[in-house]
Design a protein around this motif. Structure first.
Motif, PDB file in Angstrom:
ATOM      1  N   LYS A   1       4.347  39.688  24.981  1.00 46.67           N
ATOM      2  CA  LYS A   1       3.789  38.347  25.183  1.00 46.67           C
ATOM      3  C   LYS A   1       2.448  38.129  24.483  1.00 46.67           C
ATOM      4  O   LYS A   1       1.971  36.998  24.408  1.00 46.67           O
ATOM      5  CB  LYS A   1       3.678  38.022  26.680  1.00 46.67           C
ATOM      6  CG  LYS A   1       3.659  36.521  26.948  1.00 46.67           C
ATOM      7  CD  LYS A   1       3.826  36.148  28.407  1.00 46.67           C
ATOM      8  CE  LYS A   1       2.546  36.232  29.170  1.00 46.67           C
ATOM      9  NZ  LYS A   1       2.675  35.706  30.551  1.00 46.67           N
TER      10      LYS A   1
ATOM     11  N   ARG B   1       0.161  34.890  23.628  1.00 45.61           N
ATOM     12  CA  ARG B   1      -1.253  34.797  24.028  1.00 45.61           C
ATOM     13  C   ARG B   1      -2.152  34.591  22.819  1.00 45.61           C
ATOM     14  O   ARG B   1      -3.098  33.832  22.857  1.00 45.61           O
ATOM     15  CB  ARG B   1      -1.697  36.095  24.748  1.00 45.61           C
ATOM     16  CG  ARG B   1      -1.038  36.353  26.076  1.00 45.61           C
ATOM     17  CD  ARG B   1      -1.703  37.529  26.815  1.00 45.61           C
ATOM     18  NE  ARG B   1      -0.933  37.924  27.988  1.00 45.61           N
ATOM     19  CZ  ARG B   1      -0.050  38.923  28.002  1.00 45.61           C
ATOM     20  NH1 ARG B   1       0.169  39.657  26.904  1.00 45.61           N
ATOM     21  NH2 ARG B   1       0.609  39.206  29.101  1.00 45.61           N
TER      22      ARG B   1
ATOM     23  N   THR C   1       3.344  31.391  30.231  1.00 42.34           N
ATOM     24  CA  THR C   1       1.951  31.042  30.509  1.00 42.34           C
ATOM     25  C   THR C   1       1.073  32.216  30.116  1.00 42.34           C
ATOM     26  O   THR C   1       1.536  33.360  30.033  1.00 42.34           O
ATOM     27  CB  THR C   1       1.713  30.740  32.011  1.00 42.34           C
ATOM     28  OG1 THR C   1       1.978  31.928  32.760  1.00 42.34           O
ATOM     29  CG2 THR C   1       2.585  29.607  32.522  1.00 42.34           C
ATOM     30  N   ALA C   2      -0.184  31.913  29.849  1.00 44.05           N
ATOM     31  CA  ALA C   2      -1.168  32.968  29.601  1.00 44.05           C
ATOM     32  C   ALA C   2      -2.506  32.499  30.143  1.00 44.05           C
ATOM     33  O   ALA C   2      -2.700  31.297  30.379  1.00 44.05           O
ATOM     34  CB  ALA C   2      -1.284  33.258  28.116  1.00 44.05           C
ATOM     35  N   PHE C   3      -3.407  33.458  30.372  1.00 43.72           N
ATOM     36  CA  PHE C   3      -4.759  33.143  30.874  1.00 43.72           C
ATOM     37  C   PHE C   3      -4.668  32.328  32.172  1.00 43.72           C
ATOM     38  O   PHE C   3      -5.281  31.272  32.288  1.00 43.72           O
ATOM     39  CB  PHE C   3      -5.598  32.434  29.791  1.00 43.72           C
ATOM     40  CG  PHE C   3      -5.443  33.069  28.433  1.00 43.72           C
ATOM     41  CD1 PHE C   3      -5.842  34.386  28.228  1.00 43.72           C
ATOM     42  CD2 PHE C   3      -4.864  32.387  27.369  1.00 43.72           C
ATOM     43  CE1 PHE C   3      -5.672  35.007  26.984  1.00 43.72           C
ATOM     44  CE2 PHE C   3      -4.684  32.990  26.130  1.00 43.72           C
ATOM     45  CZ  PHE C   3      -5.091  34.306  25.935  1.00 43.72           C
ATOM     46  N   ASN C   4      -3.863  32.848  33.091  1.00 43.15           N
ATOM     47  CA  ASN C   4      -3.622  32.194  34.378  1.00 43.15           C
ATOM     48  C   ASN C   4      -3.215  30.729  34.196  1.00 43.15           C
ATOM     49  O   ASN C   4      -3.779  29.828  34.811  1.00 43.15           O
ATOM     50  CB  ASN C   4      -4.840  32.350  35.304  1.00 43.15           C
ATOM     51  CG  ASN C   4      -4.464  32.089  36.754  1.00 43.15           C
ATOM     52  OD1 ASN C   4      -3.277  32.031  37.097  1.00 43.15           O
ATOM     53  ND2 ASN C   4      -5.449  31.899  37.581  1.00 43.15           N
ATOM     54  N   ALA C   5      -2.225  30.560  33.339  1.00 44.19           N
ATOM     55  CA  ALA C   5      -1.578  29.252  33.091  1.00 44.19           C
ATOM     56  C   ALA C   5      -2.487  28.222  32.416  1.00 44.19           C
ATOM     57  O   ALA C   5      -2.171  27.041  32.404  1.00 44.19           O
ATOM     58  CB  ALA C   5      -0.972  28.699  34.364  1.00 44.19           C
TER      59      ALA C   5
ATOM     60  N   ASP D   1       6.975  40.309  28.997  1.00 44.28           N
ATOM     61  CA  ASP D   1       5.930  39.409  29.508  1.00 44.28           C
ATOM     62  C   ASP D   1       4.800  40.190  30.176  1.00 44.28           C
ATOM     63  O   ASP D   1       3.664  39.724  30.195  1.00 44.28           O
ATOM     64  CB  ASP D   1       6.517  38.450  30.559  1.00 44.28           C
ATOM     65  CG  ASP D   1       7.013  37.137  29.956  1.00 44.28           C
ATOM     66  OD1 ASP D   1       7.167  37.080  28.720  1.00 44.28           O
ATOM     67  OD2 ASP D   1       7.248  36.192  30.726  1.00 44.28           O
TER      68      ASP D   1
ATOM     69  N   LYS E   1       5.088  31.324  38.105  1.00 45.71           N
ATOM     70  CA  LYS E   1       4.903  30.780  36.752  1.00 45.71           C
ATOM     71  C   LYS E   1       6.133  31.007  35.878  1.00 45.71           C
ATOM     72  O   LYS E   1       6.450  30.189  35.032  1.00 45.71           O
ATOM     73  CB  LYS E   1       3.647  31.387  36.117  1.00 45.71           C
ATOM     74  CG  LYS E   1       2.376  30.834  36.787  1.00 45.71           C
ATOM     75  CD  LYS E   1       1.122  31.385  36.174  1.00 45.71           C
ATOM     76  CE  LYS E   1       0.923  32.825  36.553  1.00 45.71           C
ATOM     77  NZ  LYS E   1      -0.378  33.166  37.058  1.00 45.71           N
TER      78      LYS E   1
HETATM   79  N1  ASP Z   1       0.580  36.113  33.709  1.00 43.30           N
HETATM   80  C1  ASP Z   1      -0.640  35.377  33.501  1.00 43.30           C
HETATM   81  C2  ASP Z   1      -0.370  33.898  33.335  1.00 43.30           C
HETATM   82  O1  ASP Z   1       0.686  33.490  33.615  1.00 43.30           O
HETATM   83  C3  ASP Z   1      -1.499  35.915  32.428  1.00 43.30           C
HETATM   84  C4  ASP Z   1      -0.899  36.681  31.276  1.00 43.30           C
HETATM   85  O2  ASP Z   1       0.195  37.212  31.361  1.00 43.30           O
HETATM   86  O3  ASP Z   1      -1.608  36.777  30.269  1.00 43.30           O
HETATM   87  O4  ASP Z   1      -1.153  33.081  32.936  1.00 43.30           O
END
Ligand code: ASP
Ligand code: TMP
Length: 238
Positions: A212, A216, A33-37, A197, A11
């Motif tokens: 991060k 988020r 990305t956040a919340f698994n993209a 991150d 990612k």
């Molecule tokens: N690393 C995860 C993502 O890429 C989640 C996160 O960092 O919150 O979605």
């Protein structure tokens, strides 16, 4: 070092083969990305800042005896790394309650955690990286007891080192995620990246969020916070 074809794209990073089978190039992208993209953005300069922060932290850890895949920085956003097979376990070390720990167990935010808590997550995007226990790890044969014990001890040592490193620079290390891999001789090495991150970093005085979570939770610009982390940690290794 000649960079060849990409062998893996994640990612936030791309891994390239090189003309040496024992070495890879790690390229840091600007993708966030956040919340698994489920949430995505491109944040200009993020990759560069994460690469610089991570290089500084790996060098600091290496100077304190923590072996990692990091060999050297090749450019503003590229590392030369030792080739490792990533063990599909993400370790999260927590010093202060935040994030999923509070949500999952109803624990009050900002509660101090002493001794630190070590959690294990199965590195599987298609399953949303579920939390699991050492018994699951052994049952699934992801690593043996001796290796997990070594990794856990190493993670706690890294936590001690990073807590004082950040504390001296006016930053509280709330929690962070680590990954480990095995090199061709079977040595366990710290891998991936250590950057804002994958860490929660709070300003010691103002409690301002410097990681991060800004992205988020839509807390405003991320780059000035990452730049401030870099500003505070650059310089001589101590
Ligand atoms: N690393 C995860 C993502 O890429 C989640 C996160 O960092 O919150 O979605
Ligand atoms: P959590 O509270 O959401 O479980 O996150 C704990 C720490 O792990 C936090 O510093 C962010 C980091 N993290 C990652 O690096 N990657 C991930 O996929 C997740 C969920 C957390």
């Amino acid at each position: 070092m000649d960079k060849k074809s990409p062998v893996y794209e994640g990612k936030a990073k791309i891994v390239y083969a090189t003309d040496d089978p024992e070495l890879f190039v790690l390229y840091f992208k600007d993708d966030a990305t956040a919340f698994n993209a489920k949430k995505k953005a491109v944040i200009e300069k993020k990759g560069e800042l994460n690469a610089k922060i991570s290089a500084r932290i790996f060098s600091y850890l290496q100077s304190h005896g923590i072996g990692s895949h990091f060999v050297k920085a090749l450019s503003d956003r590229e590392f030369l790394v030792k080739k490792v097979d990533i063990i599909p376990i993400e370790l999260v070390i927590r010093n202060i309650a935040a994030g999923s720990l509070c949500k999952r167990l109803g624990i009050e935010e900002k509660k101090a955690i002493c001794p630190p808590l070590v959690e294990y997550y199965y590195k599987r995007d298609d399953l949303d990286d579920p939390i699991f226990s050492p018994d699951h790890i052994f049952f699934m044969e992801l690593c043996d007891r001796e290796t997990l014990d070594r990794i856990r001890k190493q993670a706690l040592k890294i936590n001690d080192l990073l807590q004082s490193f950040f504390d001296e620079r006016g930053i509280t290390l709330v929690d962070f995620k680590l990954e480990f891999g095995l090199d061709s001789q079977g040595n366990v090495l710290l891998a991936d990246e250590i950057s804002p991150d994958g860490c929660r970093l709070w300003d010691k005085e103002t409690q301002n969020i410097m990681d991060k979570d800004r992205f988020r939770k839509d807390l405003g610009d991320l780059i000035p916070a990452y730049e401030e982390v870099y500003r505070r940690i650059e310089g001589d290794i101590s």
